[in-house]
Design a protein around this motif. Sequence first.
Motif, PDB file in Angstrom:
ATOM      1  N   LEU A  77     -24.789  55.121  18.029  1.00 47.90           N
ATOM      2  CA  LEU A  77     -25.670  55.308  16.877  1.00 47.90           C
ATOM      3  C   LEU A  77     -25.276  56.550  16.085  1.00 47.90           C
ATOM      4  CD1 LEU A  77     -29.243  54.370  18.150  1.00 47.90           C
ATOM      5  CD2 LEU A  77     -27.785  53.094  16.588  1.00 47.90           C
ATOM      6  N   SER A  78     -24.902  57.587  16.805  1.00 46.56           N
ATOM      7  CA  SER A  78     -24.473  58.825  16.150  1.00 46.56           C
ATOM      8  C   SER A  78     -23.223  58.578  15.305  1.00 46.56           C
ATOM      9  CB  SER A  78     -24.202  59.897  17.207  1.00 46.56           C
ATOM     10  OG  SER A  78     -23.657  61.046  16.622  1.00 46.56           O
ATOM     11  N   GLY A  79     -22.280  57.817  15.849  1.00 50.77           N
ATOM     12  CA  GLY A  79     -21.070  57.471  15.095  1.00 50.77           C
ATOM     13  C   GLY A  79     -21.388  56.644  13.859  1.00 50.77           C
ATOM     14  N   ARG A  80     -22.269  55.659  14.023  1.00 50.04           N
ATOM     15  CA  ARG A  80     -22.666  54.839  12.883  1.00 50.04           C
ATOM     16  C   ARG A  80     -23.360  55.685  11.823  1.00 50.04           C
ATOM     17  NH1 ARG A  80     -25.223  49.380  15.590  1.00 50.04           N
ATOM     18  NH2 ARG A  80     -23.286  48.557  16.450  1.00 50.04           N
TER      19      ARG A  80
ATOM     20  N   LEU B  49     -29.628  55.856  32.135  1.00 52.37           N
ATOM     21  CA  LEU B  49     -29.335  57.095  31.430  1.00 52.37           C
ATOM     22  C   LEU B  49     -27.959  57.031  30.768  1.00 52.37           C
ATOM     23  CD1 LEU B  49     -30.181  59.995  30.710  1.00 52.37           C
ATOM     24  CD2 LEU B  49     -29.125  60.731  32.855  1.00 52.37           C
ATOM     25  N   ILE B  50     -26.972  56.523  31.508  1.00 50.32           N
ATOM     26  CA  ILE B  50     -25.622  56.383  30.952  1.00 50.32           C
ATOM     27  C   ILE B  50     -25.631  55.383  29.791  1.00 50.32           C
ATOM     28  CG2 ILE B  50     -23.296  55.521  31.438  1.00 50.32           C
ATOM     29  CD1 ILE B  50     -23.556  56.765  34.231  1.00 50.32           C
ATOM     30  N   ALA B  51     -26.339  54.269  29.950  1.00 47.52           N
ATOM     31  CA  ALA B  51     -26.409  53.262  28.881  1.00 47.52           C
ATOM     32  C   ALA B  51     -27.074  53.831  27.636  1.00 47.52           C
ATOM     33  CB  ALA B  51     -27.158  52.023  29.373  1.00 47.52           C
ATOM     34  N   VAL B  52     -28.159  54.568  27.823  1.00 46.07           N
ATOM     35  CA  VAL B  52     -28.858  55.178  26.687  1.00 46.07           C
ATOM     36  C   VAL B  52     -27.966  56.208  26.010  1.00 46.07           C
ATOM     37  CG1 VAL B  52     -30.820  56.676  26.072  1.00 46.07           C
ATOM     38  CG2 VAL B  52     -31.181  54.677  27.525  1.00 46.07           C
ATOM     39  N   THR B  53     -27.234  56.985  26.823  1.00 46.79           N
ATOM     40  CA  THR B  53     -26.326  57.991  26.275  1.00 46.79           C
ATOM     41  C   THR B  53     -25.218  57.333  25.445  1.00 46.79           C
ATOM     42  OG1 THR B  53     -26.762  59.416  28.185  1.00 46.79           O
ATOM     43  CG2 THR B  53     -24.827  59.936  26.863  1.00 46.79           C
ATOM     44  N   LEU B  54     -24.615  56.261  25.979  1.00 48.93           N
ATOM     45  CA  LEU B  54     -23.577  55.540  25.230  1.00 48.93           C
ATOM     46  C   LEU B  54     -24.150  54.948  23.940  1.00 48.93           C
ATOM     47  CD1 LEU B  54     -21.659  53.696  28.113  1.00 48.93           C
ATOM     48  CD2 LEU B  54     -20.874  55.649  26.753  1.00 48.93           C
ATOM     49  N   TRP B  55     -25.321  54.391  24.043  1.00 50.21           N
ATOM     50  CA  TRP B  55     -25.975  53.820  22.859  1.00 50.21           C
ATOM     51  C   TRP B  55     -26.237  54.908  21.814  1.00 50.21           C
ATOM     52  CZ3 TRP B  55     -31.368  54.077  21.344  1.00 50.21           C
ATOM     53  CH2 TRP B  55     -31.705  53.190  20.307  1.00 50.21           C
ATOM     54  N   ALA B  56     -26.669  56.098  22.267  1.00 54.92           N
ATOM     55  CA  ALA B  56     -26.932  57.222  21.357  1.00 54.92           C
ATOM     56  C   ALA B  56     -25.635  57.675  20.684  1.00 54.92           C
ATOM     57  CB  ALA B  56     -27.587  58.379  22.110  1.00 54.92           C
TER      58      ALA B  56
ATOM     59  N   LEU C 120     -22.255  56.106   8.017  1.00 52.21           N
ATOM     60  CA  LEU C 120     -23.176  55.811   6.917  1.00 52.21           C
ATOM     61  C   LEU C 120     -23.382  57.035   6.027  1.00 52.21           C
ATOM     62  CD1 LEU C 120     -25.890  53.606   8.671  1.00 52.21           C
ATOM     63  CD2 LEU C 120     -24.200  52.876   6.978  1.00 52.21           C
ATOM     64  N   THR C 121     -23.484  58.192   6.642  1.00 55.07           N
ATOM     65  CA  THR C 121     -23.643  59.424   5.872  1.00 55.07           C
ATOM     66  C   THR C 121     -22.408  59.677   5.010  1.00 55.07           C
ATOM     67  OG1 THR C 121     -25.030  60.351   7.619  1.00 55.07           O
ATOM     68  CG2 THR C 121     -24.098  61.905   6.049  1.00 55.07           C
TER      69      THR C 121
END
Length: 134
Positions: free
Chosen positions: A28-31, A18-25, A35-36
Amino acid sequence: MESQWLFNLLLILQFVILIAVTLWAFRLSGRLKDLTKRHIETDLNQKKQVQVLASGSIGMGRRLVAIEKKLNIAVERQSEILAKEGNVSYNRAMELLGMGATIDDLVSKCGLIRAEAELISLLKKESSRNSDYH
């Protein structure tokens, strides 16, 4: 006891995942934000470039219209001048060519420049060729 230990292990493993998925999210949100932001900047730059090109094209179009008007006036004036005095020289040159005159004769007797005399000579020859075919 063993099932409790396995349950705790699975619970910890789920928490780590859960922590790994949260960090990954978050990454991705920052990227996605970056990009936006780049996309918006690129879009604005392209809009500015299109505006510059459009205004330049409009200006160039206006200049071309003005030049075309001047050219049309010059062509009309040239046509008027040729109609007044040029036709006599050209008609006379055609007559002289029909009698066998040379280009030098046309220059001296009709007041034409050499290029005009050569052009009239070529036109006369071409006219003669075309009439020979018919």
